[in-house]
Scaffold this active site. Structure first.
Site, mmCIF file in Angstrom:
data_model
loop_
_atom_site.group_PDB
_atom_site.id
_atom_site.type_symbol
_atom_site.label_atom_id
_atom_site.label_comp_id
_atom_site.label_asym_id
_atom_site.label_seq_id
_atom_site.Cartn_x
_atom_site.Cartn_y
_atom_site.Cartn_z
ATOM 1 N N PRO A 2 -97.792 -12.337 48.150
ATOM 2 C CA PRO A 2 -96.567 -12.157 48.989
ATOM 3 C C PRO A 2 -96.371 -13.361 49.652
ATOM 4 O O PRO A 2 -97.293 -14.026 50.552
ATOM 5 C CB PRO A 2 -96.910 -10.954 49.803
ATOM 6 N N GLU A 3 -95.079 -13.850 49.690
ATOM 7 C CA GLU A 3 -94.937 -15.200 50.679
ATOM 8 C C GLU A 3 -94.002 -14.668 51.943
ATOM 9 O O GLU A 3 -93.679 -13.355 52.238
ATOM 10 C CB GLU A 3 -94.041 -16.182 49.943
#
Ligand SMILES: [Zn+2]
Length: 287
Positions: A2-3
């Site tokens: 996840p960014e």
């Protein structure tokens, strides 16, 4: 992994359930995630109220009424789900890999007035972690010391980006992944921003003219804003806490599209490996 847009989506989805609620009971089903959980983790959370749920880079930071802040990182495959007054994990969900209860590592039973909600942290690969830090020293803690500006804040100006890239010999792709240059970017959004700006991921960061960095800067912001608006991207291991898939992966211009035609010049998107990570780009449109 996840960014920023995915973590921001998680933050927005968890806010209603968590902010203003108190920890009634905290169950840790193992003593460690990526790192050991903090000493007396459950006791220190018990009874504390969550004052806010913030994000810094790819971290969630929840200041508590106890004077400590709960710092959470999703690692590669961490995700939260909630059960309670509103069940936010209904049957028809879109997890690419369904959460297996064996990977439910931390359970928060929260209470706000008469409303109870259970928040479950599930993480099959256990690269995520949680920490408790005195709120006044969070920004100097090992997680955040030296971290660059938030890309969606006023601190992230074209001049700040020009200065951060100045003299850097590393490829621009690697420089933008460096969290001290700008916080929260990862492989997907760096590839997409460089494509939008027409900058080759292989170009040395310090060799890019100030004029081109000024064109790259709004593309970084634009791709992050578009991804947040779409609820993030859903890859193998990410789903928002309501179980709904993000939709941005359908709009990738280059990421994970090697061999497909570039939307501008129709030549095939290329894939190379830089510092052990896949990079996707158009060899014609990106210089
Ligand atoms: Zn092209």
């Amino acid at each position: 992994m996840p960014e920023l847009p995915e973590v921001e989506t998680v933050r927005r989805n968890l806010t209603a359930a968590m902010v203003g609620a108190r920890f009634e009971r905290v169950e840790c089903r193992r003593a460690d995630l990526r790192f050991p959980l903090p000493e007396r983790f459950s006791d220190r959370l018990q009874g504390a109220r969550i004052e806010a749920l913030n994000r810094r880079g790819k971290y969630l930071v929840a200041p508590l009424s106890s004077g400590e802040s709960l710092v959470m990182h999703l690692g590669m495959s961490g995700r939260f789900s909630t059960e309670g007054a509103q069940r936010l994990r209904p049957g028809g969900v879109y997890f690419d890999s369904a959460p297996i209860a064996a990977h439910d590592h931390v359970v928060f039973d929260m209470r706000a007035g008469n409303e109870r909600v259970r928040i479950i942290y599930n993480d099959p690969r256990r690269f995520g972690f949680m920490d408790l830090i005195a709120t006044e020293s969070v920004s100097q803690s090992r997680h955040f010391e030296g971290m660059g500006p938030e890309p969606l804040s006023e601190d992230f100006t074209p001049a700040a980006l020009i200065s951060a890239l100045h003299g850097k010999k590393a490829p621009i792709k690697s420089a933008l992944l460096d969290q001290s240059v700008v916080a929260g970017l990862g492989n997907i959004y760096v590839c997409e921003a460089l494509y939008r700006a027409g900058v080759s991921p292989r170009r040395s960061a310090g060799s890019i003219s100030a004029a081109r960095v000024r064109r790259l800067h709004p593309e970084i912001i634009g791709v992050l804003q578009a991804a947040i608006a779409a609820g993030g991207s859903t890859l193998k291991d990410y789903a928002a806490p309501d179980g709904a898939a993000g939709g941005f992966q359908e709009r990738f211009a280059v990421y994970d599209r090697s061999g497909e035609p570039c939307g501008r010049c129709r030549r095939p998107i290329r894939r190379v490996v830089q510092s052990g990570r896949a990079t996707f780009f158009c060899g014609t449109c990106q210089r």
